[in-house]
Design an enzyme around this catalytic site. Sequence first.
Site, short mmCIF file in Angstrom:
data_model
loop_
_atom_site.label_atom_id
_atom_site.label_comp_id
_atom_site.label_asym_id
_atom_site.label_seq_id
_atom_site.Cartn_x
_atom_site.Cartn_y
_atom_site.Cartn_z
N ASP A 213 36.62 -18.14 -54.68
CA ASP A 213 36.13 -16.81 -55.11
C ASP A 213 36.24 -16.50 -56.65
O ASP A 213 36.28 -15.52 -56.98
CB ASP A 213 36.81 -15.90 -54.56
CG ASP A 213 38.53 -15.87 -54.79
OD1 ASP A 213 38.73 -16.73 -55.68
OD2 ASP A 213 39.26 -15.48 -53.74
N HIS B 112 49.43 -12.51 -62.62
CA HIS B 112 48.55 -12.66 -63.75
C HIS B 112 47.14 -12.10 -63.33
O HIS B 112 46.14 -12.39 -64.22
CB HIS B 112 48.01 -14.22 -64.22
CG HIS B 112 47.80 -14.89 -63.10
ND1 HIS B 112 48.63 -15.93 -62.61
CD2 HIS B 112 46.63 -15.07 -62.34
CE1 HIS B 112 47.92 -16.69 -61.79
NE2 HIS B 112 46.73 -16.11 -61.66
N ARG C 247 43.70 -10.19 -62.65
CA ARG C 247 43.13 -9.42 -63.62
C ARG C 247 43.08 -8.03 -63.21
O ARG C 247 43.33 -6.97 -64.09
CB ARG C 247 41.54 -9.75 -63.19
CG ARG C 247 40.55 -9.40 -64.53
CD ARG C 247 39.26 -10.24 -64.24
NE ARG C 247 39.03 -11.48 -64.96
CZ ARG C 247 38.70 -11.91 -66.02
NH1 ARG C 247 38.15 -10.99 -66.80
NH2 ARG C 247 38.61 -13.08 -66.17
N HIS D 189 51.20 -17.65 -67.31
CA HIS D 189 49.46 -17.98 -67.19
C HIS D 189 49.08 -17.97 -68.77
O HIS D 189 49.91 -16.94 -69.62
CB HIS D 189 48.88 -16.93 -66.67
CG HIS D 189 47.31 -17.33 -66.27
ND1 HIS D 189 46.26 -17.10 -67.37
CD2 HIS D 189 46.63 -17.63 -65.18
CE1 HIS D 189 45.02 -17.24 -66.69
NE2 HIS D 189 45.21 -17.66 -65.52
N GLU E 75 36.91 -11.16 -57.29
CA GLU E 75 36.91 -12.11 -56.38
C GLU E 75 36.32 -11.89 -54.88
O GLU E 75 35.68 -12.66 -54.44
CB GLU E 75 38.38 -12.79 -56.17
CG GLU E 75 38.89 -13.62 -57.53
CD GLU E 75 39.48 -12.75 -58.46
OE1 GLU E 75 39.58 -11.34 -58.41
OE2 GLU E 75 39.68 -13.09 -59.42
N GLU F 248 37.24 -22.72 -48.31
CA GLU F 248 37.97 -21.54 -48.45
C GLU F 248 37.06 -20.48 -48.29
O GLU F 248 37.10 -19.55 -49.00
CB GLU F 248 39.06 -21.64 -49.53
CG GLU F 248 40.09 -20.40 -49.36
CD GLU F 248 40.97 -20.30 -50.42
OE1 GLU F 248 40.65 -19.48 -51.44
OE2 GLU F 248 41.94 -21.12 -50.56
#
Length: 381
Positions: free
Chosen positions: A98, A209, A211, A242, A134, A120
């Site tokens: 995604d 991490h 968004r 990250h 996503e 997936e």
Amino acid sequence: MKKLKVMTVFGTRPEAIKMAPLVIELEKAQDIESLVCITAQHREMLDMVMNLFNIKADYDLNIMQANQTLCGITTRAIDGLCKVFEESKPDVVLVHGDTTTTFCGSIAAFYNHIKVGHVEAGLRTYDKYSPFPEEINRCLTGTVANYHFAPTLNNKNNLLNEKKLGDIFVTGNTVIDAIKYTVKDDYKFKNETLKNLDFSKRTVLVTAHRRENLGEPLENICKAILSVINDTPDIQAVYPVHLNPKVRDTVFKILGNHSRIFLIDPLDVDELHNLMSRCYMVMTDSGGLQEEAPSMGKPVLVLRTETERPEAVTAGTVKMAGCEYNNIYKLAKELLDNPESYKAMAHAVNPYGDGKASERIVQALRYIYKLTDKAPEEFEI
Ligand code: UD1
Ligand code: UDP
């Protein structure tokens, strides 16, 4: 006989980890020509996976920029991918999950009349802003895809309910295939911090991490973790941070310079998996870690408000902790202070796969393209 030309496209760390076992499996198939195209939406974190699994890219678009924007990634990726597809003319393009690379890979293949296989497929929260972007990336990819490789029956049912066009195969998640390559009882860490870590202390593995967690939610998460560590003297935390500067600023500001909190750079996935297998519990907003931890019997507190992975919640190995200080603190302390609560969550189940997802996907492709009469057997939990 002409070989089936399959091009695998990916760009970020998790896609690479989950596509690597599939690339290895495609390369084994005598009747398939396997090509790899990376957008390099991530650079260093992608290269770490490429090196570990010894995968060479046939095409590398090298699109990453510091503090990149979604529009920037999208335009650079679609432009580059269209040129690669025009030149290499694969029969099928495989995309994963995604990310923005996933969506760009699928739409660029569609524009070039190339069939798309979505690995997936079918994970959903049905909230278009969470995870952002996503949820929309995977919905759009599902609309474009000709073949859907759904990890679980629940994922397949989502696609059926949405009346998506194309063939659906329940395969398990390829991340469980990846664990077969990485986790070893006699594993020796390469990372200096991990080499010297006292594993007789209970260790909490942390990653965060996403968004949609940047800013205040990530601050709340860090503050809760700091309080949990301060109030529990016999534990330590390891947090591979990250490379996103927006993540690093917050994490180092709140959790830096603590004697029992180890902030380290992103780890190679074999290091991360072996760290996980030796830790006490996991606190994360990552999707992949939620799938890996149950197979190692490690309780997970999910630092998000929603999940597209209800299987582990149902199995009882994962709890939704959200992004608010009080709830994260309460659930973490419960797992640390109450052995019964811990025992109730710490059982190894594999709701996401049996290590054969990549084999099933290759078998499905060979079946679709009439290279075999045998359809793959579906993964069952
Ligand atoms: C991306 C994916 C997300 C996935 C995550 C896995 C999108 C929109 N987001 O989010 O779905 O869960 O990867 O980690 O596709 N950076 C580096 N070096 C690296 C990687 C990243 O410096 O190797 C820094 C760069 O400054 C970059 C920033 O991190 O601009 C953000 O990278 P980006 O891919 O845009 O977003 P992620 O949050 O990593
Ligand atoms: N991972 C890794 N090194 C790290 C942190 C995570 O190799 O330092 C692996 C982890 O085992 C999992 C994947 O990266 O397989 C998860 O990636 P990420 O959290 O970036 O993305 P998400 O799963 O949220 O899409």
